[in-house]
Design an enzyme around this catalytic site. Structure first.
Site, PDB file in Angstrom:
ATOM      1  N   TYR A   1      52.959  55.946  51.565  1.00  0.00           N
ATOM      2  CA  TYR A   1      53.543  55.425  50.325  1.00  0.00           C
ATOM      3  C   TYR A   1      54.898  56.086  50.126  1.00  0.00           C
ATOM      4  O   TYR A   1      55.018  57.309  50.215  1.00  0.00           O
ATOM      5  CB  TYR A   1      52.620  55.750  49.147  1.00  0.00           C
ATOM      6  CG  TYR A   1      53.170  55.321  47.799  1.00  0.00           C
ATOM      7  CD1 TYR A   1      53.311  53.969  47.480  1.00  0.00           C
ATOM      8  CD2 TYR A   1      53.529  56.260  46.832  1.00  0.00           C
ATOM      9  CE1 TYR A   1      53.793  53.570  46.245  1.00  0.00           C
ATOM     10  CE2 TYR A   1      54.014  55.866  45.587  1.00  0.00           C
ATOM     11  CZ  TYR A   1      54.143  54.525  45.301  1.00  0.00           C
ATOM     12  OH  TYR A   1      54.629  54.133  44.077  1.00  0.00           O
TER      13      TYR A   1
ATOM     14  N   ASP B   1      60.433  61.813  54.179  1.00  0.00           N
ATOM     15  CA  ASP B   1      60.080  61.700  52.766  1.00  0.00           C
ATOM     16  C   ASP B   1      59.289  62.952  52.411  1.00  0.00           C
ATOM     17  O   ASP B   1      58.102  63.068  52.712  1.00  0.00           O
ATOM     18  CB  ASP B   1      59.253  60.427  52.541  1.00  0.00           C
ATOM     19  CG  ASP B   1      58.814  60.281  51.088  1.00  0.00           C
ATOM     20  OD1 ASP B   1      58.880  61.275  50.344  1.00  0.00           O
ATOM     21  OD2 ASP B   1      58.392  59.179  50.704  1.00  0.00           O
TER      22      ASP B   1
ATOM     23  N   LYS C   1      59.366  65.475  42.753  1.00  0.00           N
ATOM     24  CA  LYS C   1      58.254  66.280  42.233  1.00  0.00           C
ATOM     25  C   LYS C   1      58.623  67.747  41.955  1.00  0.00           C
ATOM     26  O   LYS C   1      59.165  68.052  40.923  1.00  0.00           O
ATOM     27  CB  LYS C   1      57.047  66.158  43.166  1.00  0.00           C
ATOM     28  CG  LYS C   1      56.617  64.666  43.310  1.00  0.00           C
ATOM     29  CD  LYS C   1      55.181  64.471  43.649  1.00  0.00           C
ATOM     30  CE  LYS C   1      54.875  63.031  43.998  1.00  0.00           C
ATOM     31  NZ  LYS C   1      53.974  62.344  43.156  1.00  0.00           N
TER      32      LYS C   1
HETATM   33  N1  PLP Z   1      57.211  59.227  48.345  1.00  0.00           N
HETATM   34  C1  PLP Z   1      56.033  59.891  48.354  1.00  0.00           C
HETATM   35  C2  PLP Z   1      55.587  60.554  49.610  1.00  0.00           C
HETATM   36  C3  PLP Z   1      55.259  59.960  47.196  1.00  0.00           C
HETATM   37  O1  PLP Z   1      54.091  60.607  47.217  1.00  0.00           O
HETATM   38  C4  PLP Z   1      55.733  59.341  46.020  1.00  0.00           C
HETATM   39  C5  PLP Z   1      54.950  59.398  44.778  1.00  0.00           C
HETATM   40  O2  PLP Z   1      53.868  59.887  44.693  1.00  0.00           O
HETATM   41  C6  PLP Z   1      56.947  58.676  46.050  1.00  0.00           C
HETATM   42  C7  PLP Z   1      57.668  58.642  47.228  1.00  0.00           C
HETATM   43  C8  PLP Z   1      57.490  58.030  44.818  1.00  0.00           C
HETATM   44  O3  PLP Z   1      57.850  58.987  43.889  1.00  0.00           O
HETATM   45  P1  PLP Z   1      57.931  58.625  42.318  1.00  0.00           P
HETATM   46  O4  PLP Z   1      56.516  58.377  41.871  1.00  0.00           O
HETATM   47  O5  PLP Z   1      58.563  59.826  41.697  1.00  0.00           O
HETATM   48  O6  PLP Z   1      58.773  57.401  42.215  1.00  0.00           O
END
Ligand code: PLP
Length: 417
Positions: free
Chosen positions: A143, A238, A266
């Protein structure tokens, strides 16, 4: 007496879609009523009826120091007294960028945004512009936020809700997204043989956090680095979950890999909304106003958010020896749950890495039963087997022992069925 929590839940359902502002919060996966949280302190959160829970969700990852760390709160108060938002460059942005750059040496420049979703969207746009190629490759069940073209075989909320992709995303929008199985070199090489010269970027979570915890395959990540270089594609890590999670800096550095771009979020916002993209000047300087990759945001670099991040990172740097304790607690918890499951003859698998863990029962019904028992007795884990759980600097051995005890009791009940 009517519980305030129940009253508020009723109102939430009346005014918010499904009673929530993000789907996993609805507890749909386990078919329970969600909890509403009024406050948090250290490793604990409290609902509106004052019920206490040991929190392993930690706002889905940002709160590595635990809730309401006094230093973070104090510094925030000071920042807020100066004004909430200027939409102009401020010292807090510079300081957070400096702090991140100090920890992650391959970064030349940073662009702050407001969420992880935005960070990944910006990194992909940059890599498409840099390589002048449209296609991107992501891995199954990873994700990367809710950007249209990345909602293809994504994990987490989508896995939880059994939505293969999302309604409202035109087929054309995912035409340039290639989804590959993680860890499969043959499949990857075949895709690159076919499309390699058209793939602008490979997007990967160094440790998967959205299909349960997916343990890192460092050799595969190194293979990705080599292969993307060979084809002049960019490698995007990511690290929205993993950044500053396993030590003071990136997982990339710990694994000895240098991606072209890194996405953070985060933890670097200390509990306030944030995202960031970092990389070398030659790629980052394509962003407007230096060049023509457009990206903007009213709240980007917000001074209050930046201050939460700076204070959090400074504490992490100062107390970086304490990461080891997190890992030990995570291992202690995971091994004890696994043992209890074995003794109770309940089939489950715990994946853990650093301070992240996830629990997958062979029978989903048993997850629901264990979940209910934990929740009733004051332990809050992610309400889906596909989400990662976290341990913070505030969690104590006592918290962990209480959690193990409750797990053991719930597993014994399930085993007796
Ligand atoms: N990338 C990863 C690996 C994530 O776990 C998340 C969210 O949990 C995101 C991107 C998206 O982040 P946000 O919820 O701050 O938009």
């Amino acid at each position: 007496m009517v519980s305030l929590n129940d009253k508020l839940l009723k109102q939430a359902r009346q005014y918010l879609v499904g009673g929530v502002n993000s789907p996993v919060r609805s507890f749909n996966y386990i078919g329970l009523e969600p909890i509403l949280i009024e406050k948090g302190k250290g490793s604990k959160i409290y609902d509106y009826d004052g019920k206490e829970y040991i929190d392993y969700v930690l706002s889905w990852g940002p709160l590595i120091l635990g809730h309401s760390h006094p230093k973070v709160i104090n510094e925030l108060k000071r920042a807020m007294a100066l004004g909430l938002s200027f939409g102009m460059t401020n010292k807090h942005e510079i300081d957070l960028a400096k702090e991140i750059k100090k920890a992650i040496s391959f970064i030349d420049k940073i662009r702050f945004v407001n969420s992880g979703t935005e960070a990944v969207m910006t990194a992909v746009r940059l890599s498409r512009a840099y390589t002048k190629r449209d296609k991107i490759l992501k891995f199954e069940n990873a994700y990367h936020g809710h950007t249209d073209y990345l909602l293809a075989k994504a994990g987490s909320g989508l896995a939880t809700l059994n939505i293969p992709s999302s309604l409202g995303v035109p087929k054309d929008f995912t035409n340039h997204t290639i989804v590959a199985p993680f860890g499969n070199r043959d499949a990857f090489e075949n895709i690159f043989r076919k499309y390699g010269n058209r793939i602008g970027a490979v997007l990967v979570e160094p440790v998967g956090g959205n299909f349960g915890v997916v343990l890192p395959d460092i050799n595969f990540l190194k293979f990705l680095r080599k292969f993307t270089k060979k084809y002049n594609s960019l490698l995007i890590f990511d690290e929205i979950i993993t950044g500053f999670r396993f030590g003071y800096g990136s997982a990339a550095q710990q694994f000895g890999i240098e991606p072209d771009l890194i996405c953070l979020g985060k933890i670097i916002g200390g509990g306030l909304p944030i995202g960031a993209v970092g990389g070398k000047d030659n790629v980052m300087n394509l962003l407007a106003p230096k060049d023509n990759v457009y990206q903007a945001g009213t709240f980007s670099g917000n001074p209050v958010v930046m201050q939460a991040g700076i204070t959090t990172l400074k504490i992490l740097e100062k107390e970086k020896d304490r990461y080891r304790k997190l890992f030990e607690l995570t291992e202690f918890l995971s091994k004890n749950i696994q043992n209890a499951a074995k003794l109770a003859s309940v089939a489950l698998r715990i994946n853990y890495f650093g301070s992240m863990f996830s629990i997958k029962f062979t029978n989903k019904k048993y997850f629901g039963m264990a979940y209910k028992y934990l929740l009733e007795n004051g332990v809050f884990i992610a309400p889906s087997e596909f989400e990662a759980n976290f341990i913070s600097f505030s969690h104590t051995k006592r918290d962990i022992e209480k959690t193990i005890k409750l797990f053991r009791e719930s597993l014994n009940k399930i085993g007796d069925l």
